[in-house]
Design an enzyme around this catalytic site. Structure first.
Site, short mmCIF file in Angstrom:
data_model
loop_
_atom_site.label_atom_id
_atom_site.label_comp_id
_atom_site.label_asym_id
_atom_site.label_seq_id
_atom_site.Cartn_x
_atom_site.Cartn_y
_atom_site.Cartn_z
CB THR A 83 -0.84 0.08 1.27
OG1 THR A 83 -1.68 1.29 1.37
CG2 THR A 83 -0.13 -0.32 2.45
CG ASN A 84 1.29 4.17 -3.21
OD1 ASN A 84 2.42 4.48 -3.58
ND2 ASN A 84 0.54 3.19 -3.90
CB THR A 85 -2.03 5.22 2.54
OG1 THR A 85 -2.66 5.89 1.51
CG2 THR A 85 -2.50 6.18 3.55
CB CYS A 196 -3.69 4.73 -4.58
SG CYS A 196 -4.93 3.75 -3.80
#
Length: 230
Positions: A83-85, A196
């Site tokens: 995941t990026n976040t 994302c």
């Protein structure tokens, strides 16, 4: 071959893509029946998303640090957070483990530099688009980051959480993303970075004239390459 520790489930739809990309990359390079050595720890995304919504990043970091520690104990040689976040809490996680974390923004920045991109549009969750933990990695590499205006940012974010993370793909949302990308192109973007891991389920290269950098693909391929390195 090194063992990859996948920290996934955020959401599980994009974690499936990681598993596929990594194994396809290994097969392409090594041939035959070769596949990647992978350990997967899949968290309950509802618990993580609640921490995001309430701003309790400390708690989400604790959850992921414990998961990463379990992957290390199980024999992982390095960690890939799917995941990026949640790369926002990488420093917190790294303090709890002794194996490296392959940072998604760092490998994306390297790919953008390799392709000669100096200004990129960035689409992602509102946290990724507004906070420095991600954008700073690109800017440190000399890449200017362009994000949508407030209204468009809300559209991008709501589609991620309300549709893509639930496996819902809507043509109306694809059209909205195309419009937002065109606006960013008008502002000087030379590329669009899908920051994302779910956006790649909706936006493809055929949706824009700008080169598309899908961070899930970049991250997954680099993880496979790192696992095969001597």
């Amino acid at each position: 071959m090194k063992t990859i520790g996948l920290l996934g489930g955020m959401s599980w739809e994009s974690t499936v893509t990681y598993y596929q990309i990594i194994n396809e990359t290994v097969k392409k390079k090594l041939g035959g029946l070769h596949s990647a050595k992978i350990l997967l720890y899949s968290v309950d995304f509802a618990e993580i998303e609640e921490c995001q919504a309430t701003g309790d990043w400390e708690r989400s970091g604790e959850i992921l640090a414990e998961a990463a520690g379990n992957l290390e104990k199980a024999g992982a040689d390095f960690i890939v957070i799917c995941t990026n976040t949640m790369h926002k809490v990488v420093p917190q996680i790294q303090k709890k483990i002794h194996i490296p974390i392959l940072h998604i923004a760092e490998v994306t920045a390297a790919e953008l530099k390799l392709r000669g991109i100096e200004r990129t549009a960035l689409l992602g969750t509102k946290y990724t688009m507004t906070q420095d933990f991600y954008k700073a990695k690109l800017e440190e590499a000399g890449i200017q980051v362009l994000v949508p205006d407030e209204a468009d940012m809300e559209t991008v974010n709501s589609v991620i959480y309300g549709e893509l993370c639930l496996g819902v793909i809507r043509e109306e949302s694809r059209k909205a993303y195309r419009t937002i990308i065109r606006k960013l192109e008008d502002r000087g973007a030379q590329a669009v970075t899908l920051g994302c891991t779910e956006i790649g389920l909706l936006v493809k290269q055929e949706d824009t004239d700008l080169p598309v950098f899908d961070t899930t693909l970049i991250h997954g391929e680099r993880a496979a390459e790192m696992a095969m390195e001597e």
